[in-house]
Design a protein around this motif. Structure first.
Motif, PDB file in Angstrom:
ATOM      1  N   ASN A  95      42.676  50.163  36.113  1.00 21.51           N
ATOM      2  CA  ASN A  95      41.356  49.667  35.728  1.00 21.51           C
ATOM      3  C   ASN A  95      40.315  49.953  36.806  1.00 21.51           C
ATOM      4  O   ASN A  95      39.178  50.322  36.509  1.00 21.51           O
ATOM      5  CB  ASN A  95      41.402  48.155  35.462  1.00 21.51           C
ATOM      6  CG  ASN A  95      42.205  47.813  34.230  1.00 21.51           C
ATOM      7  OD1 ASN A  95      42.277  48.589  33.283  1.00 21.51           O
ATOM      8  ND2 ASN A  95      42.828  46.649  34.237  1.00 21.51           N
ATOM      9  N   LEU A  96      40.704  49.785  38.070  1.00 25.27           N
ATOM     10  CA  LEU A  96      39.766  49.987  39.169  1.00 25.27           C
ATOM     11  C   LEU A  96      39.474  51.462  39.398  1.00 25.27           C
ATOM     12  O   LEU A  96      38.388  51.815  39.870  1.00 25.27           O
ATOM     13  CB  LEU A  96      40.297  49.337  40.448  1.00 25.27           C
ATOM     14  CG  LEU A  96      40.556  47.828  40.364  1.00 25.27           C
ATOM     15  CD1 LEU A  96      40.889  47.275  41.739  1.00 25.27           C
ATOM     16  CD2 LEU A  96      39.369  47.090  39.760  1.00 25.27           C
ATOM     17  N   GLN A  97      40.411  52.312  39.063  1.00 18.05           N
ATOM     18  CA  GLN A  97      40.155  53.748  39.165  1.00 18.05           C
ATOM     19  C   GLN A  97      38.961  54.142  38.305  1.00 18.05           C
ATOM     20  O   GLN A  97      38.226  55.062  38.638  1.00 18.05           O
ATOM     21  CB  GLN A  97      41.395  54.543  38.743  1.00 18.05           C
ATOM     22  CG  GLN A  97      42.544  54.469  39.734  1.00 18.05           C
ATOM     23  CD  GLN A  97      43.790  55.194  39.241  1.00 18.05           C
ATOM     24  OE1 GLN A  97      43.841  55.668  38.108  1.00 18.05           O
ATOM     25  NE2 GLN A  97      44.790  55.282  40.085  1.00 18.05           N
ATOM     26  N   ALA A  98      38.773  53.418  37.221  1.00 10.71           N
ATOM     27  CA  ALA A  98      37.662  53.711  36.307  1.00 10.71           C
ATOM     28  C   ALA A  98      36.396  52.930  36.651  1.00 10.71           C
ATOM     29  O   ALA A  98      35.297  53.443  36.482  1.00 10.71           O
ATOM     30  CB  ALA A  98      38.076  53.407  34.872  1.00 10.71           C
ATOM     31  N   SER A  99      36.532  51.695  37.146  1.00 10.93           N
ATOM     32  CA  SER A  99      35.354  50.827  37.265  1.00 10.93           C
ATOM     33  C   SER A  99      34.709  50.796  38.647  1.00 10.93           C
ATOM     34  O   SER A  99      33.495  50.611  38.755  1.00 10.93           O
ATOM     35  CB  SER A  99      35.720  49.388  36.868  1.00 10.93           C
ATOM     36  OG  SER A  99      36.581  48.803  37.838  1.00 10.93           O
TER      37      SER A  99
END
Length: 200
Positions: free
Chosen positions: A135-139
């Motif tokens: 999720n953090l890779q995207a956000s």
């Protein structure tokens, strides 16, 4: 669950140096307790609420999506429908967050910014774990690392997995030994990344 303010924060969040000897071990143990992941709690209240509780318990602050104000009081966390409040930013300045608590970040889908300033427990494994969270890779768009003495080139380079990272601020990181090479590797992986350096 309510926490007394004086016991809710780790030693570093109170701007005190950890005591020596057995007391140092005690505070290390207490900080580890604050970082323990309660997976049943995450299921019960949702990832954003559980992560907020963890972060505030450890002396960090959070800002929710759609709000300008930083939330720093554990007992003042907003209530409402499950999942209403989404963490958009984390300020972990002088907090006692550590690797064992990073599973709290797994379910966050709206986190755009995180600051690690003077965090004595933040190390390369934390940066590697952060960069592995899908999720953090995207956000995530912005990361700040300041005065975290246990972070080396290896930890910073790991951030290249955060594919939407566009701003990285690095300051007072004595573990960074090859700054030009490290920045070059990041820029190769993330061409749009702006890196601010203050490593003198």
């Amino acid at each position: 669950m309510r926490l007394l303010t004086k016991t809710a924060h780790c030693v570093t969040a109170l701007n005190k140096s950890p005591p020596v000897g057995g007391s140092r071990q005690f505070w290390g143990w207490l900080n580890a307790v604050f970082n323990k992941v309660d997976y049943e709690r995450i299921k019960a209240v949702g990832p954003d609420r559980a992560a907020s509780e963890w972060l505030l318990r450890c002396g960090a602050k959070v800002r929710f999506q759609g709000f300008d104000r930083w939330q720093h009081d554990y007992n003042g966390l907003p209530t409402g429908p499950l999942g209403r409040y989404k963490i958009q930013a984390i300020d972990a300045t002088e907090s006692c967050i550590m690797y064992r608590g990073f599973d709290h970040l797994d379910g966050l889908k709206h986190l755009e910014e995180i600051k690690f300033h003077r965090c004595i427990y933040i190390e390369d494994t934390c940066m590697e774990r952060l960069s592995q969270i899908e999720n953090l890779q995207a956000s995530l768009h912005r990361v700040e690392l300041v005065s975290c003495g246990n972070v080396t080139d290896k930890g910073v380079i790991a951030l290249h997995h955060l594919r939407n990272l566009d701003h990285l601020f690095l300051s007072d990181l004595p573990g960074i030994k090859e700054k030009e090479k490290t920045v070059e590797r990041l820029k190769t992986a993330l061409p749009k990344l702006v890196v601010e350096l203050d490593l003198l």
